[in-house]
Write a protein that holds these residues in place. Structure first.
Motif, PDB file in Angstrom:
ATOM      1  N   MET A  81       9.687   7.920  -5.596  1.00 60.50           N
ATOM      2  CA  MET A  81       8.240   7.730  -5.515  1.00 60.50           C
ATOM      3  C   MET A  81       7.817   7.657  -4.058  1.00 60.50           C
ATOM      4  O   MET A  81       8.490   7.052  -3.237  1.00 60.50           O
ATOM      5  N   VAL A  82       6.692   8.284  -3.758  1.00 57.32           N
ATOM      6  CA  VAL A  82       6.126   8.241  -2.411  1.00 57.32           C
ATOM      7  C   VAL A  82       4.765   7.566  -2.522  1.00 57.32           C
ATOM      8  O   VAL A  82       3.948   7.948  -3.351  1.00 57.32           O
ATOM      9  N   PHE A  83       4.575   6.532  -1.694  1.00 57.89           N
ATOM     10  CA  PHE A  83       3.382   5.713  -1.828  1.00 57.89           C
ATOM     11  C   PHE A  83       2.326   6.094  -0.797  1.00 57.89           C
ATOM     12  O   PHE A  83       2.620   6.684   0.240  1.00 57.89           O
ATOM     13  N   GLN A  84       1.106   5.685  -1.123  1.00 56.49           N
ATOM     14  CA  GLN A  84      -0.029   6.070  -0.285  1.00 56.49           C
ATOM     15  C   GLN A  84       0.077   5.553   1.151  1.00 56.49           C
ATOM     16  O   GLN A  84      -0.148   6.285   2.091  1.00 56.49           O
ATOM     17  N   ASP A  85       0.430   4.271   1.308  1.00 63.55           N
ATOM     18  CA  ASP A  85       0.482   3.698   2.659  1.00 63.55           C
ATOM     19  C   ASP A  85       1.885   3.805   3.237  1.00 63.55           C
ATOM     20  O   ASP A  85       2.274   2.981   4.047  1.00 63.55           O
ATOM     21  N   PHE A  86       2.629   4.792   2.809  1.00 71.27           N
ATOM     22  CA  PHE A  86       4.004   5.035   3.242  1.00 71.27           C
ATOM     23  C   PHE A  86       4.936   3.929   2.753  1.00 71.27           C
ATOM     24  O   PHE A  86       5.964   4.198   2.152  1.00 71.27           O
ATOM     25  N   LEU A  87       4.525   2.648   3.037  1.00 70.06           N
ATOM     26  CA  LEU A  87       5.323   1.495   2.616  1.00 70.06           C
ATOM     27  C   LEU A  87       6.799   1.616   2.998  1.00 70.06           C
ATOM     28  O   LEU A  87       7.681   1.462   2.167  1.00 70.06           O
ATOM     29  N   LEU A  88       7.028   1.905   4.259  1.00 71.70           N
ATOM     30  CA  LEU A  88       8.404   1.875   4.762  1.00 71.70           C
ATOM     31  C   LEU A  88       8.786   0.421   4.997  1.00 71.70           C
ATOM     32  O   LEU A  88       7.921  -0.414   5.235  1.00 71.70           O
ATOM     33  N   PHE A  89      10.093   0.125   4.925  1.00 69.25           N
ATOM     34  CA  PHE A  89      10.542  -1.229   5.220  1.00 69.25           C
ATOM     35  C   PHE A  89      10.497  -1.422   6.734  1.00 69.25           C
ATOM     36  O   PHE A  89      11.243  -0.765   7.459  1.00 69.25           O
ATOM     37  N   PRO A  90       9.641  -2.331   7.229  1.00 73.53           N
ATOM     38  CA  PRO A  90       9.441  -2.417   8.681  1.00 73.53           C
ATOM     39  C   PRO A  90      10.672  -2.924   9.429  1.00 73.53           C
ATOM     40  O   PRO A  90      10.797  -2.700  10.626  1.00 73.53           O
ATOM     41  N   HIS A  91      11.583  -3.605   8.734  1.00 74.72           N
ATOM     42  CA  HIS A  91      12.735  -4.199   9.401  1.00 74.72           C
ATOM     43  C   HIS A  91      13.954  -3.300   9.313  1.00 74.72           C
ATOM     44  O   HIS A  91      15.035  -3.699   9.713  1.00 74.72           O
TER      45      HIS A  91
END
Lengths: 358, 289
Positions: A81-91
């Motif tokens: 799944m690819v989300f609208q706000d990218f939602l990458l793990f920042p850490h």
């Protein structure tokens, strides 16, 4: 259609008194790029979240690859799944973000590395593995999000407005890229968007959603040229919409009276003489000519303004009343001045009439 | 330009003056006093290191210090275990009652420390609710709850746990819970998603909570004085004694300096434990080149 990979049967979901998804039936085949298009609040994201397992349907069934997943949690569905706000793990670094799904599967280190390299190549991110998300541009973040969705070669990739936060240039580039990924992987992409241009450019088939229901689903060209409902006709393309009274109907050919003008339209659904019809004619399907050419056009008017858009121009034509019609055509039509008198015409099949008030 | 500079100093000076008057000067005086000596309630300016020598050689003080350290460690751990679920619940399910719920966890702060601790006596003490109830049913009263280190520990946890809840809650406020959905879609079970995403991204806030509980517990005296009983005295009790009954200010100052040094060391250790800042998910613009 080819083998069905995703199947929804009567999937419904309500939130309080709002029906977000109203008995949705849908079948998506292998290798299909399937767009779900609709205004905000039409239920397209709810449908996607039900497929992902992030919402449990109140009723109905969902199956992926032939097996029922209705009651499976998201982590057992094996989809990307690819989300609208990218939602990458920042850490986590780019590489750590991308291999996350593989780590959760407990994949061996060498296989993990191979997959990582493959997907980095695919999305053109090689060399950025050690960066952190906040060190990336919007486009790069989007590529990481796509890579994370694709790396485990899922049975199905869901995309929730993935390009909504990118600027126009980047969007154009990514539209082509995402289409390329889909062709290369040969898995179905379910692409949710409110941007019809994206849907038309990328997809094979489109489902148009409204009020939690699928209004119409079909091949994108068919949908564009033969809308089944007034909503679909008004939603796709940039149509001129007007209401008039039906004068005569013969077969599917109606003559509609629009403030004294007689215009041709194609009848959709039940429509008889005397009914009020909602008519839609796409701006590029209207033929515009200067009046001096000896016009027997349907409508005559005056060019109020010409909006030059590069490859084409929008001619805003004021009809005899106060009404305006927008016509798209080549930028050079022999008249460049405003106030030119013109006649407009279109074929019967270019204007769709529906019973008004639906 | 001159206006800018003037404004700069006008903004800096009040804060700087406050710090100098109320933090730096008292600290400096404590450090200075710790190298003097006291005689019949009088500070005498004779430089020496006897105070520190006594602290090291007399095992009593070391024992009290160890007792305080163990107490602070246990209280921090218990607070941590209690505060995480509470903060998580408020942040996720608090809805529009978030602020109310948060204020409720801080309700003990509505009264003074002595009052709070004496209120606890009404529950834990020999004629407290628990033991009275047990006696009513013909059972033995629980000795461990009466004037003991356990009672002190309960009291201290009760006193400082709101700080831990607050620190973790504030951290969770800045946490994007949507990341958990991403983790789950990508194959992480709920507990795995917590370990992979929730915990590392709230590590810094948790560390601040630990510091906020550990340090005041290390220095505390009132709670153990009321709840700890004769054998429950902590380093803080002995320290405050120096400034009270015995009037040995210089020795007390030396104890204070030791306490301060340990507190700094704890902050340092916790800071190191947070590790790579990028790994904490804290992305301050300009932190990276």
């Amino acid at each position: 259609m080819q083998d069905t990979v995703l199947h929804l049967q009567g999937a419904s979901k309500r939130f309080g008194s709002t029906v977000a998804a109203d008995s949705i039936d849908l079948a998506v085949g292998a290798q299909e790029f399937f767009a779900v298009l609709g205004p905000s609040g039409s239920g397209k994201t709810t449908m996607l979240r039900m497929i992902a397992g992030l919402e449990r349907p109140d009723s109905g069934r969902i199956s992926i690859g032939g097996s029922d997943v209705t009651n499976l949690p998201p982590y057992r569905r094996g989809i990307g799944m690819v989300f609208q706000d990218f939602l990458l793990f920042p850490h986590k670094t780019v590489a750590e973000n991308i291999v996350f799904p593989l780590r959760m599967q407990g994949m061996a280190e060498t296989a993990k590395q191979e997959n990582l390299e493959w997907v980095l190549n695919l999305v053109h991110l090689t060399g950025l593995e050690k960066r952190y998300p906040h060190q990336l541009s919007g486009g790069q973040k989007q590529r990481v999000a796509l890579a994370r969705g694709l790396v485990s070669r899922p049975a199905l990739l869901l995309l929730d407005e993935p390009l909504a936060n990118l600027d126009r240039e980047l969007r154009k580039e990514m539209e082509i890229e995402i289409r390329r990924f889909q062709l290369e992987l040969g898995i179905p992409f379910i692409y949710v968007t409110h941007n019809q241009e994206e849907a038309l450019i990328m997809s094979d088939r489109i489902a148009i959603m409204r009020n939690g229901r699928i209004e119409q689903v079909g091949d994108k060209l068919d949908l564009y040229h033969n809308p089944g409902t007034a909503f679909v006709a008004s939603f796709l393309g940039s149509p001129n919409a007007f209401e008039g009274r039906v004068v005569t109907v013969q077969d599917r050919h109606a003559v509609v009276d629009w403030f004294g003008n007689r215009v041709d339209a194609r009848v959709n659904g039940a429509l008889g003489a005397g009914d009020t019809a909602a008519c839609f004619v796409k701006s590029e399907k209207i033929v515009i000519r200067p009046l001096s050419g000896g016009g027997d056009g349907l409508l005559s008017g005056v060019v109020r303004d010409i909006i030059f858009k590069g490859q084409y121009a929008d001619y805003i034509v004021a009809l005899d009343g106060k009404r305006e019609i927008i016509v798209s055509g080549p930028p050079q039509l022999g008249f460049r001045r405003r106030d030119t008198r013109v006649v407009l015409s279109w074929g019967v099949d270019d204007c769709d009439a529906f019973a008004a008030g639906r | 330009m001159r206006g800018d500079r003037l404004r700069f100093w006008m903004l800096v000076l009040p804060g700087a003056a406050f710090l100098v008057v109320f933090l730096v000067l008292p600290l400096l005086s404590i450090v200075v006093f710790s190298f003097w000596r006291t005689e019949s309630y009088q500070l005498i300016r004779e430089w020496n290191i006897d105070n520190y020598a006594t602290l090291i050689s007399d095992k009593t003080y070391l024992r009290f210090l160890m007792r305080s350290l163990v107490m602070a460690g246990i209280v921090s751990l218990v607070s941590l275990a209690y505060a995480w679920p509470v903060a998580l619940f408020i942040a996720r399910h608090g809805g529009r009652y978030k602020l109310v719920l948060l204020l409720l966890t801080s309700a003990p702060f509505l009264t003074g420390e002595v009052l709070r601790v004496t209120a606890l006596q009404q529950i834990l003490g020999p004629i407290g609710i628990i033991n009275m109830a047990l006696q009513n049913f013909g059972m033995e009263s629980v000795e461990a709850l009466m004037y003991s280190s356990t009672a002190s520990g309960i009291g201290l946890t009760y006193l400082w746990v709101p700080f831990m809840v607050l620190a973790i809650y504030l951290s969770l406020l800045n946490f994007d819970f949507d990341l958990l959905e991403v983790a789950k879609v990508n194959g992480a079970k709920p507990w795995r998603a917590f370990i992979e995403v929730t915990w590392p991204l709230n590590r810094a806030g948790t560390a601040i909570g630990i510091v906020l509980v550990f340090i005041p517990t290390l220095a505390s005296s009132v709670t153990s004085q009321f709840l700890g009983g004769p054998d429950g005295a902590l380093f803080g009790n002995i320290l405050s004694h120096q400034f009270g009954a015995t009037g040995t200010w210089a020795f007390g100052s030396a104890m204070g300096v030791v306490l301060f040094a340990i507190s700094l060391a704890v902050i340092g250790i916790v800071w190191r434990a947070i590790g790579d800042f990028r790994r904490s998910g804290i992305t301050i613009k300009g932190l990276e080149g």
